[in-house]
Design a protein around this motif. Structure first.
Motif, mmCIF file in Angstrom:
data_model
loop_
_atom_site.group_PDB
_atom_site.id
_atom_site.type_symbol
_atom_site.label_atom_id
_atom_site.label_comp_id
_atom_site.label_asym_id
_atom_site.label_seq_id
_atom_site.Cartn_x
_atom_site.Cartn_y
_atom_site.Cartn_z
ATOM 1 N N GLN A 90 -5.837 -0.596 20.345
ATOM 2 C CA GLN A 90 -5.661 0.671 19.622
ATOM 3 C C GLN A 90 -6.858 1.589 19.854
ATOM 4 N N SER A 104 3.479 2.643 9.641
ATOM 5 C CA SER A 104 4.727 2.182 10.257
ATOM 6 C C SER A 104 4.923 0.691 10.032
ATOM 7 N N GLN A 105 3.872 0.003 9.608
ATOM 8 C CA GLN A 105 4.020 -1.408 9.283
ATOM 9 C C GLN A 105 4.837 -1.598 8.010
ATOM 10 N N TYR A 106 4.767 -0.588 7.143
ATOM 11 C CA TYR A 106 5.384 -0.754 5.834
ATOM 12 C C TYR A 106 6.713 -0.034 5.695
ATOM 13 N N LEU A 123 -0.717 1.899 10.599
ATOM 14 C CA LEU A 123 -0.670 1.244 9.292
ATOM 15 C C LEU A 123 0.620 1.550 8.557
ATOM 16 N N ASP A 140 9.849 2.680 7.717
ATOM 17 C CA ASP A 140 10.363 3.447 8.845
ATOM 18 C C ASP A 140 10.171 4.934 8.634
ATOM 19 N N ARG A 141 9.911 5.315 7.405
ATOM 20 C CA ARG A 141 9.758 6.739 7.115
ATOM 21 C C ARG A 141 8.299 7.165 7.286
ATOM 22 N N HIS A 142 7.593 6.502 8.218
ATOM 23 C CA HIS A 142 6.155 6.771 8.317
ATOM 24 C C HIS A 142 5.843 8.216 8.679
ATOM 25 N N MET A 143 6.760 8.864 9.417
ATOM 26 C CA MET A 143 6.474 10.244 9.796
ATOM 27 C C MET A 143 6.356 11.145 8.562
ATOM 28 N N ALA A 177 -4.668 5.502 13.316
ATOM 29 C CA ALA A 177 -4.775 4.497 12.250
ATOM 30 C C ALA A 177 -3.617 4.661 11.268
ATOM 31 N N VAL A 197 -7.943 8.987 13.079
ATOM 32 C CA VAL A 197 -7.246 8.962 11.793
ATOM 33 C C VAL A 197 -5.734 8.930 11.997
ATOM 34 N N GLU A 225 -0.644 6.064 11.781
ATOM 35 C CA GLU A 225 0.642 5.690 12.388
ATOM 36 C C GLU A 225 0.809 4.179 12.416
ATOM 37 N N VAL A 269 0.235 13.583 4.436
ATOM 38 C CA VAL A 269 -1.224 13.485 4.553
ATOM 39 C C VAL A 269 -1.782 14.687 5.310
ATOM 40 N N ARG A 312 -6.478 3.289 23.147
ATOM 41 C CA ARG A 312 -5.561 4.432 23.054
ATOM 42 C C ARG A 312 -6.236 5.609 22.371
#
Lengths: 324, 415
Positions: free
Chosen positions: A29, A272-274, A270, A276-279, A266, A263, A268, A285, A32
């Motif tokens: 990571q 997306s681990q929890y 974190l 699917d609506r991470h976007m 990190a 940031v 994305e 934020v 990247r």
């Protein structure tokens, strides 16, 4: 002067410690993040110094990546030659794009870079015989030198870190140099700079080519990091992502783009681990940070520092924290 | 204000630390399922996910006995994100086997990564033929298909059964349609067709009037594409009244993927070919469909990506079972031996390159119980990814591209 040196020392120490403490995934990571930090730096060089918002910096990374994939995989040229040619070709493309955009103002510059970026994206998508189209070109690998596999995550990390730190230091010097100040001057008052006898177009053109070359370096690492070159990094989505990161971190400062990228990546990873609506979470934020910190994360840190020391001398200079 | 900032920064750093300290105990076997569950192609990823969930429920006891856990990952339909998630699976989450990716480009990116990592991988719906041909890897097998695979049979059917001699092929301008048309041409010319004229349009085209107004004459039009492009083409084709002059045939995804309700009754009679049909009548298929409806509600039709996800997951569990654990080499060897005599789509086994040898159905859109479904009207059994050709000759040839193979069946290439 002291404070800057301390900061650099701290960053280098953190970069050395990272692979020693963290697992493979965190190291990949970080790779990247540094690749995109270079792309965002290339963006900020134009946005922060000249007020030029470019949507084609990822295109330069893409051009460089495709050069490597085509020459390295298709034609099997040796690794150092391929990298050199890729950087050369990217700089040449920046040269041509620069000729087309150097006279434009803010909005028309944005539109021009958008058009150029989309043209190259469409080309990468549709010129199937050369680029492999949607499927891309797979198999870009770095060689093994004396038993050291450059593709290994940690070896790759050393490589990327060294180059990234070197480029950031060089740009730091550039920002403080007369040339860097001239760029700022052009942003503040182009007419006056011209009246003072400065070659305004030449300076802008040089900055544009430099930014293109930095993005080209990002492209070299990008293609070797992914092992495949496809049109997706050239798409508008990636260009906007880089812009978002730079704005979030603060494109006026040197470290802002790197902070923004770190940031965002990190977040994305974190979120997306929890869900699917991470976007949505990331959007929220972003919204909050831009409302609360319109000048970016980096400048907020710097203000914290400065408030305790001396009052800001200049209101117009946008390099607070970089200069002694 | 100040507190808000501190909170945001504090929260982010806490999360970072939390995530990197994400270490798991290692007596379980983990299967990572990857597909696009957000973004433009989320339909495919959702279907795969639902298929896998069904398989999980059916195999619950075996999963428990083998101590298998399942984790879903979102590829966002993007090659770079796919590679990133795959890395997370291997080095962060300690995954032992990957099911997916779903889309073409992400499949190739996944293959490239799998080559470097050695991870046992069952590609589900992703169809670039090189995954199991020119770029094949020992540890990568496929539960789905190659783009050309159903089209060999379709070309043969169109020439032989429908008697069409000259085809106008309109399609989206990227590699999957090239591969589909390549398969079609090879079957079509071998069965006595005359010529295929190609017209490519960029993906994301919504206005086809310029193409439709200048459409050359032929016996039928074959549209190679799907999604909103396919829908727009379908509607404008009928608005222009060309359906009265030339029938419209579909590439594999044209009538198959969720667009049928929007196409409406005009789609009835539409022909296409795939290794799957939601109008199958076999007992295994009906059992699969009913269980799927019980689980996810009967307003969602299980389509090929769902079945491929379901089957890929079963292949994975079978492989763990016969390998008696997670030993990589044993799992890979077991995967390559896969035989699925009772898959919902019909029986299949893997060829020596790791791609299914399976039934191909010529499907006709019909109305069944108030729904539009693809009903198989002819079955070609045991079709491999090389169609009627032998593997070595096929692999020695050029891969399909924008204008290869030649569109004229009298070309020396077809001798």
């Amino acid at each position: 002067m002291k404070r800057e040196h301390l900061l650099i020392l701290f960053i280098v120490a953190a970069l050395v410690a990272w692979p020693l403490v963290m697992g493979n995934y965190a190291v990949s990571q970080a790779n990247r993040a540094m690749i995109y930090a270079l792309a965002a730096l290339s963006f900020s060089l134009l946005a922060g110094r000249l007020g030029w918002f470019s949507l084609c910096q990822t295109t330069f990374a893409g051009i460089s990546g495709y050069t490597i994939a085509i020459l390295g995989v298709r034609f099997g040229l040796p690794f150092p030659v391929v990298v050199l040619l890729a950087l050369l070709f990217t700089t040449l493309s920046a040269f041509i794009f620069g000729l087309l955009t150097v006279r434009s103002r803010k909005v028309s510059f944005l539109m021009l870079t958008l058009a150029l970026g989309q043209m190259v994206w469409a080309l990468s998508f549709q010129w199937v015989d050369v680029t492999g189209g949607y499927n891309g070109i797979a198999g870009g690998r770095m060689p093994v030198y004396g038993g050291v596999d450059l593709n290994d995550t940690r070896v790759f990390y050393v490589l990327v870190t060294t180059v990234t730190v070197a480029i950031f230091l060089a740009v730091w010097r550039l920002y403080g140099s007369p040339f860097g100040l001239l760029l700022l001057g052009i942003q503040e008052n182009e007419q006056r700079m011209r009246a003072l006898g400065h070659p305004v177009y030449l300076a802008r053109f040089t900055a544009f080519v430099l930014a293109g070359a930095i993005a080209g370096v990002a492209g070299v690492f990008l293609v070797y990091d992914m092992g495949i070159m496809s049109p997706s990094p050239l798409g508008l989505g990636h260009a906007v992502w880089v812009l978002t990161a730079a704005v979030l971190g603060g494109y006026r400062s040197l470290l802002g783009p790197a902070i923004g990228v770190a940031v965002l990546i990190a977040l994305e990873t974190l979120v997306s681990q929890y869900t699917d609506r991470h976007m949505m979470v990331i959007g929220l934020v972003l919204l909050l940070s831009i409302l609360l910190m319109p000048r970016g994360l980096a400048e907020m840190f710097e203000q914290h520092f400065k408030r305790k020391s001396k009052p800001q001398a200049s209101v117009t200079t946008t390099t607070r924290g970089e200069e002694p | 204000m100040k507190h808000a900032k501190t909170l945001i920064i504090g929260g982010i750093s806490a999360l970072t630390v939390g995530a990197t300290a994400h270490i798991q105990a290692d007596d379980t076997l983990r299967i990572g399922v990857i597909g696009p569950t957000t973004g433009v192609f989320s339909f495919f990823g959702e279907q795969q996910r639902m298929g896998v969930e069904l398989a999980q429920e059916e195999l619950a006891e075996r999963l428990e006995a083998l101590n298998i856990e399942v984790e879903f990952y979102d590829s966002q339909g993007d090659a770079e994100t796919t590679v990133d998630r795959l890395r997370a699976m291997e080095s962060r989450d300690d995954v032992d086997l990957v099911v997916g990716p779903v889309l073409g480009g992400t499949g190739l990116a996944g293959l490239e990564w799998a080559k470097g990592s050695g991870m046992p991988t069952v590609i589900s719906y992703s169809a670039p033929e090189d995954i199991t041909m020119r770029d094949r890897a020992e540890n990568v097998v496929r539960a789905g298909w190659t783009g050309a695979q159903p089209m060999f049979a379709f070309g043969e059917y169109v020439a032989e059964e429908l008697g069409h001699q000259r085809i106008i092929a309109v399609g989206q301008d990227y590699s999957f349609p090239y591969n589909q048309l390549g398969g079609f041409l090879k079957g079509f010319c071998a069965a006595g067709g005359e010529s295929v004229e190609r017209i490519w349009h960029p993906t994301g085209t919504s206005d086809y009037s310029s193409i439709l107004a200048t459409l050359p004459d032929g016996d039928a039009v074959l549209y190679n594409g799907a999604g909103s492009d396919g829908l727009a083409f379908f509607q404008q084709y009928h608005d222009f009244g060309i359906d009265a002059r030339m029938p419209l045939l579909g590439g594999s995804n044209f009538f198959a993927v969720g667009d049928l309700p929007e196409m409406g009754e005009q789609a009835i009679g539409g022909l296409s070919a795939l290794q799957y049909a939601e109008g199958l009548e076999s007992d295994t298929f009906l059992a699969f469909r009913d269980a799927f409806w019980d689980m996810h509600g009967d307003d969602v039709m299980p389509l090929a990506p769902a079945e491929h996800g379901y089957v890929a997951f079963k292949m994975a569990v079978n492989a763990f079972e016969s390998a008696n654990g997670g030993d990589r080499d044993a799992v890979i060897a077991a995967l390559r031996e896969t035989e699925m005599p009772d898959a919902p789509r019909g029986p299949f086994h893997l060829d020596e390159y790791g791609n299914p040898v399976q039934n191909i159905y010529i499907n006709e859109v019909q109305e069944v119980d108030g729904r539009l479904v693809n009903v198989p009207i002819k079955t070609y059994e045991n079709v491999s990814q090389f169609g009627p050709f032998d593997a070595e000759t096929y692999l020695a040839g050029e891969p399909d591209s924008r204008d290869f193979p030649p569109g004229d069946c009298s070309d020396p290439y077809y001798d």
